[in-house]
Scaffold this active site. Structure first.
Site, PDB file in Angstrom:
ATOM      1  N   ASN A  13     -17.675 -45.452 -10.645  1.00  0.00           N
ATOM      2  CA  ASN A  13     -16.390 -46.159 -10.559  1.00  0.00           C
ATOM      3  C   ASN A  13     -15.279 -45.138 -10.378  1.00  0.00           C
ATOM      4  O   ASN A  13     -15.152 -44.213 -11.186  1.00  0.00           O
ATOM      5  CB  ASN A  13     -16.150 -46.984 -11.832  1.00  0.00           C
ATOM      6  N   SER A  66     -16.400 -51.386  -7.768  1.00  0.00           N
ATOM      7  CA  SER A  66     -14.995 -51.745  -7.925  1.00  0.00           C
ATOM      8  C   SER A  66     -14.947 -52.826  -8.988  1.00  0.00           C
ATOM      9  O   SER A  66     -15.626 -53.857  -8.860  1.00  0.00           O
ATOM     10  CB  SER A  66     -14.445 -52.248  -6.589  1.00  0.00           C
ATOM     11  N   GLU A  67     -14.170 -52.604 -10.047  1.00  0.00           N
ATOM     12  CA  GLU A  67     -14.309 -53.463 -11.222  1.00  0.00           C
ATOM     13  C   GLU A  67     -13.817 -54.897 -11.004  1.00  0.00           C
ATOM     14  O   GLU A  67     -14.046 -55.762 -11.839  1.00  0.00           O
ATOM     15  CB  GLU A  67     -13.651 -52.837 -12.457  1.00  0.00           C
ATOM     16  N   ASN A  68     -13.146 -55.153  -9.880  1.00  0.00           N
ATOM     17  CA  ASN A  68     -12.781 -56.540  -9.592  1.00  0.00           C
ATOM     18  C   ASN A  68     -13.966 -57.336  -9.039  1.00  0.00           C
ATOM     19  O   ASN A  68     -13.803 -58.522  -8.739  1.00  0.00           O
ATOM     20  CB  ASN A  68     -11.582 -56.611  -8.636  1.00  0.00           C
ATOM     21  N   SER A 114     -19.076 -57.838 -13.735  1.00  0.00           N
ATOM     22  CA  SER A 114     -18.625 -56.477 -13.439  1.00  0.00           C
ATOM     23  C   SER A 114     -18.485 -55.663 -14.720  1.00  0.00           C
ATOM     24  O   SER A 114     -18.925 -54.514 -14.810  1.00  0.00           O
ATOM     25  CB  SER A 114     -17.288 -56.540 -12.700  1.00  0.00           C
TER      26      SER A 114
END
Lengths: 220, 234
Positions: free
Chosen positions: A23, A46-48, A88
């Site tokens: 990340n 991507s944490e979204n 996520s």
């Protein structure tokens, strides 16, 4: 000469290992993607809600449904997958992500990290940073060694609200690299033409110096 | 029971009251229920507690509810990119509960699954942990966080069938599926309604049980916050 933003990103890229799920935070950490060694296969998260994040799209491929955690438009890869925010962060908090690279405003000598607010001045929020530093196996922090007024940012103790306590594993600044062992920093590298005296003078945190302290050799 | 409504105002009819708690899906401006937010604005409902990762931008998304001061409190992980938000927060008009993004997603997931609380490492040693129960598991310290439910959840999906089975598109999914589970009533807006049987049952992201009403939104703006591109190389 202190490292430039690109050179810091290049140095951080050396921490990537084949097979890693990674990340990258907003800012300089995003640039790390440009320096992934050719023989190293990493998957960017991507944490979204995406694994297998691709580069910025070509102008005719821009898609409002496809952004990264910095809200920039991106593209997908053949191996990409999408999932919810809960999935996520299950990846992140469950320890499935190998490496996170993120920026900081302050770091302390025991590895505390502050990067989400300046009381009375800036309120933006922590976003996913608290989850990342708590859950990811290895946390690499990138920042300028000193603030704009030359005051140190690598401190005995952070005075800004913390993002995580004792979470930094490696700190890369424009002056050098510190490795945290048992929440104690060891200076392991100096940027070219930066002396031990200079980095010591610009650091408030107490640190030890690796006996094999080396200078970073530029590998293009 | 027919779940499809003609428009966003009809979709919210009878559901709104002052002081209510509303969840709104989306990350930044991606995957936000833009039509239902306008309907909220037009309804005049006030003193709302909004649970959403962000609060839109000035003049779009949830930002329009700040202009009319309909929001009393936000529960969010990130509120940058919004001057009015900052002003109202600094002046004390607006309450704000910061919640780490993963904790926020999990609180919604837990709430929707009937789990009132859970323990997490996120936030230990920070202001987020203040006043929360701490507990040790296998030598590590965790804090307790509570599940969240809302009076109303507003979500945005790509497609729905008449039963309210939803499919999202790319990163516009984000918080929408968990928030759909955590509303006492959930209203969805979608870009397209498809016929029964047109969605692959193996690939439905939100089963229709979670969706009470939905609308097909028209003329989506789907604004982009930061357009970044690369050049074609010859």
């Amino acid at each position: 000469m202190p490292w430039s933003r690109e050179e810091i990103a290049q140095r951080a890229a050396q921490e990537l290992e084949d097979g890693f799920y990674v990340n990258l935070g907003i800012g300089i950490p995003t640039l790390v993607a440009n320096y992934i060694p050719e023989d190293v296969h990493v998957t960017l998260e991507s944490e979204n809600g995406m694994l297998g994040m691709g580069p910025f799209p070509y102008p005719d491929e821009v898609d409002s449904d496809l952004i990264n955690a910095g809200k920039q438009t991106i593209s997908e890869l053949p191996q990409s997958s999408y999932f919810s925010s809960a999935d996520s962060f299950a990846m992140i908090r469950g320890g499935h992500i190998d490496l996170a690279i993120l920026g900081a405003m302050q770091v302390s000598q025991n590895g505390d990290l502050a990067n989400w607010m300046i009381p009375g001045k800036m309120i933006k929020g922590m976003g996913g940073a608290m989850d990342l530093v708590a859950g990811v196996n290895k946390v690499v922090v990138i920042m300028d060694h000193t603030a704009k007024d030359d005051s140190p940012k690598f401190l005995n103790a952070c005075d800004l609200p913390l993002t995580g306590s004792g979470v930094a594993d490696l700190l890369i600044t424009n002056l050098g690299v510190f490795d945290f062992q048992d929440q104690r920093p060891i200076l392991i590298e100096l940027a070219p033409e930066v002396s031990l005296e200079e980095i010591t003078e610009k650091t408030q945190a107490e640190f030890t110096v690796c006996p094999k302290l080396g200078r970073h050799l530029h590998t293009q | 029971m027919i779940k499809l409504r003609n428009n966003e105002n009809e979709a919210l009819e009878g559901l709104l009251f002052d002081g209510m708690t509303i969840m709104a899906g989306g990350f930044g401006l991606c995957g936000i229920p833009e039509h239902l937010t306008i309907a909220l604005h037009d309804s005049g409902v006030k003193d709302i507690t909004v649970i959403s990762n962000n609060c839109g931008i000035d003049g779009f998304g949830l930002g329009i509810l700040l202009e009319t001061r309909q929001i009393k409190k936000m529960i969010s992980s990130y509120v940058g990119e919004n001057k009015m938000f900052e002003q109202q927060y600094m002046s004390g008009e607006l309450e704000l509960e910061f919640c780490p993004q993963g904790t926020l997603a999990e609180r919604c997931r837990a709430g929707g699954a009937g789990i009132p609380g859970f323990y997490t490492k996120t936030g230990v040693g920070t202001v987020i942990a203040e006043g929360k129960e701490h507990k040790e598991f296998n030598g590590e310290t965790y804090i307790m966080e509570t599940g969240l439910v809302a009076d109303l959840s507003l979500v945005k999906a790509y497609k729905s069938d008449p039963e309210g089975n939803l499919v999202y598109r790319k990163t516009a999914r984000n918080f929408n599926p968990v928030m759909a589970t955590a509303g006492k009533v959930t209203v969805a807006e979608v870009e397209e309604q498809v016929n029964l049987g047109d969605l692959d049952p193996d690939n439905i992201h939100t089963p229709g049980i979670y969706v009470d009403r939905f609308i097909v939104g028209k003329d989506y703006q789907k604004r982009i916050e930061i357009t970044t591109t690369r050049e074609h190389t010859a």
